[in-house]
Design an enzyme around this catalytic site. Structure first.
Site, PDB file in Angstrom:
ATOM      1  N   SER A 185       1.113   5.620  -4.167  1.00 34.61           N
ATOM      2  CA  SER A 185       0.497   4.265  -4.010  1.00 34.61           C
ATOM      3  C   SER A 185      -1.067   5.189  -3.980  1.00 34.61           C
ATOM      4  O   SER A 185      -1.914   4.359  -4.076  1.00 34.61           O
ATOM      5  CB  SER A 185       0.145   2.869  -3.250  1.00 34.61           C
ATOM      6  OG  SER A 185       0.250   3.306  -2.031  1.00 34.61           O
ATOM      7  N   HIS A 213       5.624  -0.401  -4.366  1.00 39.50           N
ATOM      8  CA  HIS A 213       4.788  -0.711  -5.829  1.00 39.50           C
ATOM      9  C   HIS A 213       5.315  -0.698  -6.639  1.00 39.50           C
ATOM     10  O   HIS A 213       5.461  -0.880  -8.113  1.00 39.50           O
ATOM     11  CB  HIS A 213       3.945   0.323  -5.454  1.00 39.50           C
ATOM     12  CG  HIS A 213       2.280   0.372  -4.374  1.00 39.50           C
ATOM     13  ND1 HIS A 213       1.688  -0.462  -4.728  1.00 39.50           N
ATOM     14  CD2 HIS A 213       2.962   0.692  -3.257  1.00 39.50           C
ATOM     15  CE1 HIS A 213       1.562  -0.717  -3.115  1.00 39.50           C
ATOM     16  NE2 HIS A 213       1.874   0.196  -2.187  1.00 39.50           N
ATOM     17  N   LYS A 244       3.697  -7.785  -3.177  1.00 41.04           N
ATOM     18  CA  LYS A 244       3.379  -6.739  -4.380  1.00 41.04           C
ATOM     19  C   LYS A 244       3.375  -8.001  -5.920  1.00 41.04           C
ATOM     20  O   LYS A 244       3.003  -8.731  -6.310  1.00 41.04           O
ATOM     21  CB  LYS A 244       3.231  -5.562  -4.542  1.00 41.04           C
ATOM     22  CG  LYS A 244       2.934  -5.121  -3.308  1.00 41.04           C
ATOM     23  CD  LYS A 244       2.470  -2.885  -2.718  1.00 41.04           C
ATOM     24  CE  LYS A 244       2.620  -2.858  -1.623  1.00 41.04           C
ATOM     25  NZ  LYS A 244       1.144  -3.084  -1.193  1.00 41.04           N
TER      26      LYS A 244
HETATM   27  N1  PMP Z   1       5.703   1.044   2.243  1.00 42.67           N
HETATM   28  C1  PMP Z   1       4.938   1.074   1.046  1.00 42.67           C
HETATM   29  C2  PMP Z   1       5.073   2.203   0.433  1.00 42.67           C
HETATM   30  C3  PMP Z   1       3.169   0.390   1.143  1.00 42.67           C
HETATM   31  O1  PMP Z   1       2.132   0.991   0.181  1.00 42.67           O
HETATM   32  C4  PMP Z   1       2.974  -0.939   1.513  1.00 42.67           C
HETATM   33  C5  PMP Z   1       1.794  -1.225   1.539  1.00 42.67           C
HETATM   34  N2  PMP Z   1       1.021  -0.854   0.746  1.00 42.67           N
HETATM   35  C6  PMP Z   1       4.109  -0.963   2.537  1.00 42.67           C
HETATM   36  C7  PMP Z   1       5.301  -0.570   2.772  1.00 42.67           C
HETATM   37  C8  PMP Z   1       3.887  -1.924   3.408  1.00 42.67           C
HETATM   38  O2  PMP Z   1       3.941  -3.267   2.832  1.00 42.67           O
HETATM   39  P1  PMP Z   1       3.408  -5.295   3.503  1.00 42.67           P
HETATM   40  O3  PMP Z   1       1.441  -4.363   2.528  1.00 42.67           O
HETATM   41  O4  PMP Z   1       3.448  -5.673   2.883  1.00 42.67           O
HETATM   42  O5  PMP Z   1       3.032  -4.691   4.674  1.00 42.67           O
END
Ligand code: PMP
Length: 394
Positions: A185, A213, A244
Site C-alpha cells: 500500500s 488492497h 477498502k
Molecule cells: N493489511 C494490509 C496490507 C493493509 O494495508 C491494511 C490497512 N491498510 C490492513 C491489513 C488492515 O485493514 P483495516 O484497516 O481494515 O483494519
C-alpha cells in the site's frame, strides 16, 4: 521523568510539518458527499487519498442494505462471536466469502487489522515459523508478535532471499508460514507471486496472501492477485479487509483448508472482541455481491489507472512501482518537497496522502494517490494538470 517523554521525538517530527492550513497527517475531512467528493479546509475537494477503489461507499444498494439492517437488527451486536454476537447474517457473509473463492471456510473479523492478528497469532506458535516480507503491513508484524512463532524477515519481493531462508530451516520449513501482500500500500507494487509459490512449494511451506488492497481490484471476479495470476489453488490462506473495495469495516480470512474453522476456538482477536454491527455486515454482503460481479467497475478503475500512470510517467516523476495499480506513489527527494506537493494538490482541490518515515519503506518521502472506479475523466484531468504544474515548479 514522564511516561510521555518517549513520544517527544514523534511529536517534534509531527510539528515540523507546519501549522498553516489543514494537517497533512490525520487530515480532518469535514464532510463527505460521495465516494470521490469531500470537504477539507472549508472547500470541496476530489478525494484521491482514500482506499475506495470501487467507489461503493455511496452505492444506493449498499446504503439500503445497511439501513434496513440498522432498522431491523439494531445498532450493534453488543458482544463477541463466541458469546452473543454471532447472527445469521455474520454466518451468511462467511458462507458468501467462502463461496466466492470456491473454498469451504471463511472467518469474519471485526477489522482487517484483527484478521491478520487473529489468523497469524493462531496459525503459528511455539516451534513454528513465520516468514514475512520486510515491507509487511503493521498488522502482519503485530500478528507475528502476538504469536509465539519465530519470525524471520526476507527481502521485499525477493523470492531468492526467501528460498535461502527456508533452506536454512530444512525439514522444519513444513512448519513455516510465508506471508506476502497482493499489493503493497505504500509503493503500490506487487509481489512476483508465481515465483514465491514455486519457492514455498519446493520447501513444502505454507502461503498466506494479504489481499487487503488487491481484493476487488485484480482478477476476473475481483478476488485479488492470486486469482489474476491463476494461483488460487496454490494458496493456503487469503486475508482481506472490508475497509477498502468493500466500503465498510471488518476483515476476513478464507482458506481451502476446512480446518480453518478450528481458529475460532483459539484466536484471541476473534474471541475477545465484539462482532461487526448488523449494519456493516449487511452493507458488506451487498458490496461483496457488487464486487464479484463488478467487471465494469474494474474496467473503469483500470482506465483511470492507465491514464494517470501514462501521464505522470511522461512528466518524469519517479514512481514507487513499475506496475500500474490503484495506488500510485510518487517518490519525492525530501520531506519538504513531498509536503509542498501535498499542499499544492490540496490548493488545486485534490486530497491525496503524504507518506513519510517511519510509515514508509526505506525512509522514502511519498505523495500517494489512490484511484477509484468512481473518478471521472475530468477528475483525472484535474489531478494530471495539478501534478504538471507542481512538476514545472520543481
Ligand atoms: N493489511 C494490509 C496490507 C493493509 O494495508 C491494511 C490497512 N491498510 C490492513 C491489513 C488492515 O485493514 P483495516 O484497516 O481494515 O483494519
Amino acid at each position: 521523568m514522564s511516561l510521555f517523554d518517549k513520544f517527544h521525538k514523534l511529536a517534534e517530527a509531527r510539528s515540523g510539518l507546519g501549522q498553516d492550513g489543514p494537517a497533512p497527517i490525520a487530515t480532518p475531512i469535514e464532510r463527505v458527499d460521495s465516494a470521490t467528493r469531500g470537504w477539507i479546509g472549508g472547500r470541496e475537494v476530489i478525494l484521491a487519498g482514500t482506499n475506495n477503489y470501487l467507489g461503493l461507499t455511496f452505492h444506493p444498494d449498499v446504503i439500503a442494505a445497511g439501513t434496513r439492517a440498522l432498522t431491523e437488527l439494531g445498532s450493534g451486536t453488543t458482544g463477541s462471536r463466541m458469546a452473543n454476537g454471532s447472527y445469521g447474517a455474520h454466518q451468511a457473509l462467511e458462507a458468501e466469502l467462502a463461496a466466492a473463492f470456491g473454498w469451504p471456510s471463511a472467518i469474519v473479523f471485526s477489522t482487517g487489522y484483527q484478521a491478520n492478528l487473529g489468523a497469524l497469532s493462531t496459525l503459528v506458535g511455539q516451534g513454528e515459523y513465520l516468514l514475512l516480507d520486510s515491507d509487511s503491513h503493521a498488522s502482519i508484524y503485530d500478528g507475528a508478535r502476538l504469536s509465539n512463532a519465530q519470525t524471520i524477515r526476507f527481502r521485499h519481493n525477493d523470492p531468492e532471499n526467501l528460498d535461502r531462508r527456508l533452506s536454512r530451516l530444512g525439514d522444519d520449513a513444513g512448519r513455516a508460514l510465508v506471508v506476502v501482500e497482493g499489493l503493497y500500500s505504500m509503493l503500490g507494487d506487487q509481489p512476483p507471486l508465481a515465483e514465491f509459490v514455486e519457492v514455498k512449494n519446493n520447501h513444502k511451506a505454507w502461503l498466506m496472501v494479504d489481499e487487503a488492497h488487491s481484493f476487488g481490484v485484480f482478477g476476473e471476479r475481483g478476488l485479488g492477485l492470486a486469482e489474476q495470476a491463476g494461483l488460487l489453488d496454490q494458496v493456503d490462506f487469503i486475508v482481506g479487509t472490508f475497509s477498502k473495495s468493500l466500503a465498510g469495516i471488518g476483515g476476513f480470512c478464507v482458506s481451502p483448508h476446512t480446518d480453518l474453522e478450528l481458529l475460532r476456538l483459539a484466536s484471541r482477536p476473534y474471541i475477545f472482541t465484539a462482532s461487526p454491527s448488523p449494519t456493516v455486515i449487511a452493507s458488506t454482503r451487498k458490496a461483496l455481491e457488487l464486487l464479484v460481479n463488478g467487471q465494469e467497475l474494474r474496467l473503469s478503475l483500470q482506465r483511470n489507472i492507465n491514464r494517470l500512470y501514462e501521464e505522470v510517467k511522461a512528466m518524469g516523476y519517479e514512481l514507487g512501482s513499475p506496475d500500474p495499480g490503484p495506488v500510485m506513489a510518487i517518490i519525492l527527494p525530501d520531506r519538504a518537497t513531498a509536503l509542498a506537493h501535498w499542499k499544492g494538490l490540496l490548493n488545486a482541490g485534490i486530497y491525496a496522502n503524504l507518506m513519510i518515515p517511519p510509515a514508509t519503506p526505506a525512509g522514502l518521502n511519498l505523495l500517494r494517490i489512490s484511484l477509484s472506479a468512481a473518478h471521472t475523466d475530468a477528475d483525472i484531468d484535474q489531478i494530471v494538470n495539478a501534478l504538471r504544474k507542481l512538476r514545472d515548479g520543481l
